[in-house]
Design a protein around this motif. Structure first.
Motif, PDB file in Angstrom:
ATOM      1  N   ARG A   1       0.858   4.044  -2.925  1.00 30.38           N
ATOM      2  CA  ARG A   1       0.578   5.442  -2.605  1.00 30.38           C
ATOM      3  C   ARG A   1       1.664   6.354  -3.174  1.00 30.38           C
ATOM      4  O   ARG A   1       1.363   7.426  -3.724  1.00 30.38           O
TER       5      ARG A   1
ATOM      6  N   ILE B   1      -5.664   5.284   0.101  1.00 31.81           N
ATOM      7  CA  ILE B   1      -4.596   4.339   0.434  1.00 31.81           C
ATOM      8  C   ILE B   1      -3.982   4.701   1.785  1.00 31.81           C
ATOM      9  O   ILE B   1      -3.647   3.826   2.587  1.00 31.81           O
TER      10      ILE B   1
ATOM     11  N   SER C   1       6.321   7.791   1.704  1.00 35.66           N
ATOM     12  CA  SER C   1       5.765   6.495   1.347  1.00 35.66           C
ATOM     13  C   SER C   1       6.849   5.440   1.170  1.00 35.66           C
ATOM     14  O   SER C   1       6.703   4.296   1.618  1.00 35.66           O
TER      15      SER C   1
ATOM     16  N   ALA D   1       0.823  -1.208   0.000  1.00 35.53           N
ATOM     17  CA  ALA D   1       0.000   0.000   0.000  1.00 35.53           C
ATOM     18  C   ALA D   1       0.857   1.258   0.000  1.00 35.53           C
ATOM     19  O   ALA D   1       0.544   2.236  -0.705  1.00 35.53           O
TER      20      ALA D   1
END
Length: 428
Positions: free
Chosen positions: A104, A134, A202, A100
Motif C-alpha cells: 500500500r 489494499i 503504511s 499488504a
C-alpha cells in the motif's frame, strides 16, 4: 488461539473490564498501534485525494464526477473481497499484514506522482481503487486477528476501543491532510505531496505488525482446498453461507446494509452542499469530518454500556429509529449547523450498529471462516454505499438541495429496522 483467550464456557458472556485493563494485553496494544498507523494513513490519503478531485481549482467537479471519486474510494473491496477472505483464512495473518501495508505504501507514492503530473480520470481512480482495496484487506485482517489477542468475552469492548479510536485516528489523518494542503498548496503539486505523506502510516503499520510472532494472529485451522485458486473462488460463497446460517450475523448485516445505503446518499448531499450551497470548501469538509469523528468516539464510549444494560437487539433497533429521526430533523433544513449535527448523529448510529455487528461476527463465526465473513461484510456494505451514492447522483440537484432524497434516506432506515426485527427475532 492466544493464551489470553477466554475459556469456551464464557464465550457468550460479556465482561467489561475497562480500557486500562484491556490495554494490559500486549498483543492488543500492538494490534491497536498497527491499526492506528494504518488508519491515520488512510484518512490522510483519502482526504488528500478528495482535495485533489473535489476542491482543486484546477479541476471541475459535478455530482457524477464526485460519485465516481467516491466509488474509487469505496469499491475496491467489492473486487478483491472474495480473494481476501480466502487468503486471510489460509495464510499467516501477520505476514499478510506486513506485506499488504508495504505494498500500500508503494502504491500511495505512485498515486501521488500521478496527481502531481495532472493525472485524472481512469488512471487516477484506478490507482485509488488499488490503494483503498489494499487498505480494506488490511482492515479485515486486523478484525479477523482481534480474537487472538483479547478474551472472547471482551470482544464488544475491544471492538469499541479498536474500531472507534481507529476511526477517530482516520479523521485526525484527514485533518492532517487539510493542514498539510494549506501549507503546500491546493493545486496538483500540493495535493500530490499531501497524498504522499500517507506513506508514513503504511510503513509504521507494517513495522508494528512484523513484531508479532509467526502465526500469532491465526488462522488456527485452515478449512480450505489444496488449490489456492479454488479457495479464492469459494471465498465469497462460503462467507455468505456461513453468515446466512448465523442469525445474529444475518440480522446485523440487514441493519448495517440499511445504514450504508443511507450514508451513501447523505455523503453525496453533504459534499455538494458544502461546495456549492455553503461555499465552505475543504475547511467545511473538515468540520463535517470532525463531527463525524466525534460521533464515532461517543459511540465507542457508550455502546458497551448500552448493550450491557438493554441487550444488542434493543440497542441496534433503537439506533435505527434514532437514525431515521435525525435524518429528517437535521437533514431537511439544509443549513451548515444542521448538516454538522446530522454528521454527528448518523456517525453515532452507524458506529453503534457496526460495533454490535463486529462482535457478532467475531464471537459467533468460527476462526476458520471469520476472514471470509469479514471480507463479505466489507464487500456487501461498500457495494451498497456506492450503488446508493450513484443512484442519488443521477437525481440530485447540482447544489445538493434535494429534500426528497433526505426523506428517502429516512425511509431506508425504517425498512432496515423492519428487516432487522424479523431476522433477529429470538436470537439477540
Amino acid at each position: 488461539m492466544s493464551t489470553e483467550a477466554a475459556p469456551k464456557g464464557h464465550e457468550h458472556h460479556h465482561d467489561r473490564i475497562g480500557p486500562r485493563r484491556m490495554l494490559g494485553f500486549p498483543g492488543f496494544r500492538r494490534l491497536l498501534l498497527s491499526r492506528f498507523a494504518a488508519q491515520w494513513g488512510d484518512g490522510l490519503f483519502q482526504a488528500g485525494l478528495a482535495g485533489a478531485v473535489l476542491f482543486n481549482p484546477e479541476r471541475e467537479a459535478d455530482p457524477l464526477t464526485i460519485a465516481a471519486g467516491f466509488a474509487a474510494l469505496l469499491l475496491p473491496y467489492s473486487v478483491v473481497g472474495p480473494f481476501a477472505g480466502a487468503l486471510l483464512d489460509r495464510w499467516d495473518r501477520r505476514r499478510v499484514l506486513v506485506a499488504a501495508n508495504l505494498l500500500r505504501g508503494l502504491m500511495i507514492l505512485v498515486t501521488a506522482v500521478c496527481v502531481i503530473g495532472g493525472g485524472s480520470g481512469t488512471v487516477l481512480f484506478t490507482l485509488a481503487l488499488v490503494v483503498v482495496g489494499i487498505s480494506r484487506f488490511v482492515g479485515s485482517g486486523l478484525s479477523a486477528s482481534l480474537p487472538h489477542v483479547v478474551p472472547v468475552r471482551n470482544l464488544v469492548e475491544a471492538n469499541a476501543i479498536a474500531t472507534t479510536l481507529g476511526a477517530v485516528i482516520a479523521v485526525i489523518g484527514a485533518g492532517c491532510a487539510v493542514g498539510v494542503r494549506a501549507v503546500l498548496g491546493d493545486d496538483d503539486t500540493g495535493s500530490g505531496l499531501t497524498t504522499a505523506v500517507a506513506v508514513v502510516g503504511s510503513v509504521v503499520a507494517a513495522v508494528v505488525a512484523g513484531r508479532f510472532p509467526r502465526n500469532a494472529l491465526g488462522p488456527d485451522a485452515v478449512d480450505e482446498p489444496a488449490q489456492t485458486l479454488v479457495a479464492v473462488a469459494r471465498g465469497l460463497f462460503d462467507g455468505g453461507r456461513v453468515a446466512v446460517r448465523t442469525p445474529t450475523v444475518l440480522a446485523g448485516f440487514v441493519a448495517l446494509l440499511a445504514h450504508r445505503a443511507v450514508f451513501g446518499v447523505l455523503l453525496l448531499l453533504t459534499v455538494l452542499l458544502i461546495r456549492f450551497e455553503f461555499d465552505a470548501g475543504m475547511a467545511g469538509l473538515g468540520q463535517v469530518a470532525g463531527l463525524f469523528g466525534l460521533g464515532v468516539l461517543v459511540a465507542g464510549m457508550t455502546t458497551a454500556r448500552i448493550v450491557a444494560a438493554v441487550g444488542r437487539r434493543r440497542t441496534m433497533g433503537a439506533g435505527m429509529v434514532v437514525g431515521a429521526a435525525a435524518v429528517l430533523a437535521l437533514g431537511l433544513p439544509m443549513t451548515m449547523w444542521t448538516t454538522l449535527a446530522a454528521a454527528f448523529a448518523v456517525s453515532f448510529v452507524g458506529q453503534v450498529v457496526k460495533l454490535c455487528v463486529d462482535a457478532a461476527v467475531q464471537r459467533d463465526i468460527g476462526d476458520e471462516s471469520r476472514g471470509r465473513v469479514f471480507a463479505l461484510y466489507d464487500t456487501l456494505f461498500n457495494v451498497t454505499q456506492v450503488v446508493s451514492l450513484a443512484l442519488a447522483a443521477l437525481v440530485v440537484a447540482p447544489d445538493g438541495g434535494s429534500p426528497g432524497l433526505v426523506v428517502a434516506a429516512a425511509v431506508v432506515y425504517l425498512l432496515g429496522l423492519g428487516g432487522f426485527a424479523l431476522a433477529s427475532r429470538g436470537h439477540l
